[in-house]
Write a protein that holds these residues in place. Structure first.
Motif, short mmCIF file in Angstrom:
data_model
loop_
_atom_site.label_atom_id
_atom_site.label_comp_id
_atom_site.label_asym_id
_atom_site.label_seq_id
_atom_site.Cartn_x
_atom_site.Cartn_y
_atom_site.Cartn_z
N LEU A 61 0.83 -1.20 0.00
CA LEU A 61 0.00 0.00 0.00
C LEU A 61 0.87 1.25 0.00
N ALA A 62 0.24 2.37 -0.39
CA ALA A 62 0.99 3.63 -0.42
C ALA A 62 1.37 4.05 1.01
N PHE A 63 0.50 3.75 1.96
CA PHE A 63 0.79 4.07 3.36
C PHE A 63 0.97 2.76 4.13
N PRO A 64 1.75 2.79 5.21
CA PRO A 64 1.99 1.53 5.92
C PRO A 64 0.73 0.96 6.60
N ALA A 65 0.54 -0.34 6.48
CA ALA A 65 -0.48 -1.04 7.27
C ALA A 65 0.23 -1.43 8.56
N ARG A 66 -0.25 -0.93 9.68
CA ARG A 66 0.54 -1.02 10.91
C ARG A 66 0.21 -2.24 11.79
N GLN A 67 -0.75 -3.06 11.35
CA GLN A 67 -1.11 -4.23 12.18
C GLN A 67 -1.10 -5.46 11.29
N THR A 68 -0.54 -6.55 11.78
CA THR A 68 -0.49 -7.75 10.94
C THR A 68 -1.34 -8.88 11.51
N LEU A 69 -1.69 -9.79 10.60
CA LEU A 69 -2.45 -10.98 11.01
C LEU A 69 -1.60 -11.84 11.95
N ARG A 70 -0.30 -11.90 11.66
CA ARG A 70 0.58 -12.69 12.55
C ARG A 70 0.50 -12.15 13.98
N SER A 71 0.50 -10.83 14.13
CA SER A 71 0.48 -10.28 15.49
C SER A 71 -0.86 -10.55 16.18
N GLY A 108 -5.92 7.47 4.65
CA GLY A 108 -5.35 8.04 5.86
C GLY A 108 -5.86 7.40 7.15
N ALA A 109 -6.57 6.27 7.04
CA ALA A 109 -7.04 5.57 8.25
C ALA A 109 -5.94 4.62 8.70
N PHE A 110 -4.96 5.17 9.39
CA PHE A 110 -3.77 4.38 9.75
C PHE A 110 -4.05 3.38 10.87
N HIS A 111 -5.18 3.57 11.57
CA HIS A 111 -5.65 2.58 12.54
C HIS A 111 -7.12 2.33 12.25
N ASN A 112 -7.60 1.13 12.58
CA ASN A 112 -9.01 0.83 12.35
C ASN A 112 -9.94 1.75 13.14
N ASP A 113 -9.47 2.25 14.30
CA ASP A 113 -10.38 3.08 15.11
C ASP A 113 -10.59 4.48 14.52
N VAL A 114 -10.02 4.71 13.33
CA VAL A 114 -10.32 5.96 12.61
C VAL A 114 -11.56 5.75 11.72
N VAL A 115 -11.96 4.49 11.53
CA VAL A 115 -13.12 4.19 10.68
C VAL A 115 -14.14 3.27 11.35
N CYS A 116 -13.96 2.97 12.61
CA CYS A 116 -14.84 1.98 13.25
C CYS A 116 -14.74 2.09 14.78
N VAL A 117 -15.89 1.96 15.44
CA VAL A 117 -15.88 1.87 16.91
C VAL A 117 -17.06 0.99 17.31
N GLY A 118 -16.89 0.24 18.38
CA GLY A 118 -18.00 -0.62 18.80
C GLY A 118 -18.00 -0.81 20.30
N THR A 119 -19.17 -1.08 20.83
CA THR A 119 -19.28 -1.48 22.23
C THR A 119 -20.60 -2.24 22.39
N ARG A 120 -20.70 -2.99 23.52
CA ARG A 120 -21.88 -3.85 23.72
C ARG A 120 -22.18 -4.60 22.42
N ASN A 121 -23.41 -4.52 21.92
CA ASN A 121 -23.73 -5.30 20.71
C ASN A 121 -23.68 -4.46 19.44
N CYS A 122 -23.12 -3.23 19.54
CA CYS A 122 -23.19 -2.28 18.42
C CYS A 122 -21.84 -2.06 17.75
N LEU A 123 -21.79 -2.27 16.45
CA LEU A 123 -20.58 -1.94 15.68
C LEU A 123 -20.93 -0.81 14.72
N PHE A 124 -20.23 0.31 14.89
CA PHE A 124 -20.48 1.53 14.10
C PHE A 124 -19.26 1.72 13.21
#
Ligand code: SUG
Length: 445
Positions: free
Chosen positions: A205-215, A243-259
Motif C-alpha cells: 500500500l501507499a501508506f503503511p499497514a501497521r497491524q499484521t495478522l501474525r500479530s 489516511g485511516a492508519f488505525h481501524n479506530d479511525v473508521v470503526c468503533v464498537g461497544t456492547r452489541n453495536c458496531l459503528f
C-alpha cells in the motif's frame, strides 16, 4: 457479577509537539513544524477524564513516558553526559532525536490489546503491550507501557500483562486501536474482533499497514481466547490509503453495536457474517454502517467521526457517541449525526469534546483512551491512585500548571533544560500516581 467498561487515558506528555513523524497519518504531516501547546493539550485531556468520571464512568490515568528518551540515542552510539547525548543527537541525527522526544504514548488506544477475564481461558484479564514497531518514534514505547500497565494492574491473581511481541515488521502491533469487543453485557463472554492491514511481511500500500495478522493471531493465542468467538478481519485498503492508519479511525464498537464506515473492512459482508456466527446464541449484533454517500471517507478522516468513544452513559438507555469537536465543522458529518440520533438505532446522543491539541497529531477522543472491562473484584485490585476522582483531578491540574510549557517549538526540544524539566515533573507524578520505585528510566540509573 456486574462489570464496567473503564477508560484509562494517557496523560498528554510534557514534550507534546508537532514533529510530523507519522507517515500515513495526514494530520501529523499537515501540522508538522507548528508550535504546540503542551499545557493546553494536557488540560484538555484531563477535562475529558473528569467529565466522564463525573458522569459516573470509571476513569483511569496512564502516565506519560520520559522524553527525550536518551536510551534510544545511547543505543545509536551517542555517549557522554545526558546533556551531551541530546546536543550531539540534534547535531548529527536530528530525525532520530526528534523521535526520542515524541510524546506519542499519550494515545493509550495504542498502548495494548486488552482481553477481559470473561473471554480468557484462565479467567484473568490479559494485556499485551503493543510493540508499535512501524513508526520509529512509537517503537520505543512498549517496555515502559508494560511497566505502566503493571503499575495499574499489578495483581497477578486478576491480571496478566504480556510484554510486546517481537520487534519485527511481520509482528507489527498497534494495540486496541485495531481491536473491538462486542457482547451482550460487559461481564459476559464476548466476541473479540481483531483487524489487521497485512498478513506478515508484504508491503503493497501507499501508506503503511501497521497491524499484521501474525500479530493478532499471536495475541489471541497468548490471551487464551476461544477461537469460536474470535474474528480476524482485514482492514479496507481504501481506508488505509485515505489516511485511516488505525481501524479506530473508521470503526468503533461497544456492547452489541458496531459503528463503522463502508470502507473500514476489505470484505464487509464476510465480517458481518463472521461476527454473527461468533455471537450466535449469546447476543444479536447491531451493525450501523455509514455509507460513502452519507459521509465520504475524506470527511471521515478530517472530522474523525469514528474516533469517537461509544459509551453506555449511566441512566441512559441508548449509547452516547463522544465525538471530536472538529466533527461540527464538517457538514456531511453534522447531517449524519442528526439523522443518527433521530432514528431509533442503538446510538441516542452525540456529544462533542475538545481535544484539539491531540487531534492535530491525528489523535481523537478514542485514541486517548484504553478500554478495560473490570469486574467489581478486578476494580478493587486496580492501583487506586491511578483512578480519577476530585482529589486526583485537582492534583493533576496543579501538576500540569506547574510543570508544562505553554508553547513548544521543535527548536525548544533542542534545549537540554527539557531533560531536567521532564524529570522533575515525572518525579512528582510518580508520587501522585503511586507508580512505585524505579518506574522511569532516570529513576533506575
Ligand atoms: O501513531 N500520532 C499518532 C496518533 C495515534 C492515534 N491513535 C489511534 N488512532 N488510536 C500515530 O500516528 C504523531 C506524532 C508527530 O507527528 O509528532 C503521532 O504519532
Amino acid at each position: 457479577m456486574s462489570s464496567v467498561e473503564a477508560n484509562f487515558d494517557g496523560l498528554v506528555g510534557l514534550t507534546h509537539n508537532y514533529g510530523g513523524l507519522s507517515f500515513g497519518n495526514l494530520a501529523s504531516a499537515k501540522n508538522q513544524g507548528e508550535i504546540s501547546r503542551p499545557r493546553e493539550g494536557a488540560l484538555q485531556g484531563l477535562a475529558k477524564m473528569k467529565w466522564l468520571a463525573d458522569a459516573g464512568l470509571v476513569q483511569g490515568v496512564l502516565p506519560p513516558q520520559e522524553r527525550p528518551f536518551l536510551g534510544l540515542l545511547r543505543d545509536a552510539g551517542f555517549a557522554g553526559t545526558d546533556r551531551t547525548v541530546l546536543e550531539q543527537g540534534w547535531k548529527h541525527a536530528p530525525a532520530l532525536t526528534a523521535a526520542s522526544c515524541s510524546a506519542a504514548s499519550m494515545w493509550a488506544a495504542n498502548a495494548a490489546t486488552v482481553s477481559p477475564s470473561a473471554d480468557t481461558v484462565d479467567g484473568r484479564m490479559h494485556f499485551t503491550a503493543a510493540n508499535l514497531s512501524t513508526m520509529l518514534h512509537r517503537s520505543i514505547e512498549g517496555p515502559q507501557t508494560q511497566r505502566a500497565l503493571q503499575a495499574a494492574f499489578g495483581d497477578p491473581k486478576h491480571f496478566c500483562v504480556h510484554g510486546p511481541l517481537p520487534a519485527h515488521s511481520s509482528f507489527a502491533d498497534e494495540g486496541a486501536a485495531n481491536h473491538v469487543r462486542l457482547c451482550a453485557d460487559h461481564g459476559a463472554p464476548g466476541v473479540e474482533l481483531f483487524v489487521y492491514g497485512r498478513e506478515g511481511d508484504e508491503t503493497n500500500l501507499a501508506f503503511p499497514a501497521r497491524q499484521t495478522l501474525r500479530s493478532v493471531r499471536s495475541i489471541a493465542r497468548s490471551h487464551g481466547l476461544d477461537m469460536s468467538r474470535t474474528v480476524f478481519a482485514r482492514q479496507g485498503s481504501r481506508a488505509i490509503e485515505a489516511g485511516a492508519f488505525h481501524n479506530d479511525v473508521v470503526c468503533v464498537g461497544t456492547r452489541n453495536c458496531l459503528f463503522f464506515h463502508e470502507t473500514a473492512f476489505e470484505n464487509t459482508a464476510q465480517v458481518i457474517a463472521d461476527i454473527n456466527k461468533a455471537a450466535d446464541g449469546r447476543f444479536e449484533p447491531v451493525f450501523v454502517e455509514v455509507s460513502e454517500q452519507d459521509v465520504p471517507i475524506r470527511d471521515v478522516i478530517t472530522s474523525y467521526l469514528f474516533n469517537s468513544m461509544l459509551v453506555e452513559w449511566p441512566g441512559e438507555a441508548r449509547l452516547v457517541l463522544i465525538a471530536p469537536a472538529e466533527c461540527q465543522n464538517t457538514p456531511s458529518v453534522v447531517r449524519y449525526c442528526e439523522k443518527l440520533v433521530a432514528g431509533n438505532g442503538p446510538i441516542g446522543r452525540v456529544e462533542f469534546v475538545d481535544v484539539r491539541q491531540s487531534m492535530r497529531n491525528g489523535g481523537g477522543p478514542a485514541c486517548l483512551r484504553l478500554r478495560v472491562v473490570l469486574t467489581e473484584d478486578e476494580l478493587a485490585a486496580v492501583n487506586p491512585s491511578m483512578l480519577m476522582n476530585d482529589q486526583l483531578f485537582a492534583r493533576l491540574q496543579t501538576w500540569i500548571n506547574k510543570h508544562y510549557r505553554e508553547t513548544l517549538s521543535l527548536q525548544d526540544l533542542a534545549d537540554p533544560a527539557i531533560i531536567d524539566e521532564g524529570r522533575t515533573a515525572l518525579g512528582d507524578l510518580t508520587g501522585i500516581l503511586a507508580l512505585g520505585s524505579g518506574f522511569y528510566p532516570f529513576q533506575r540509573s
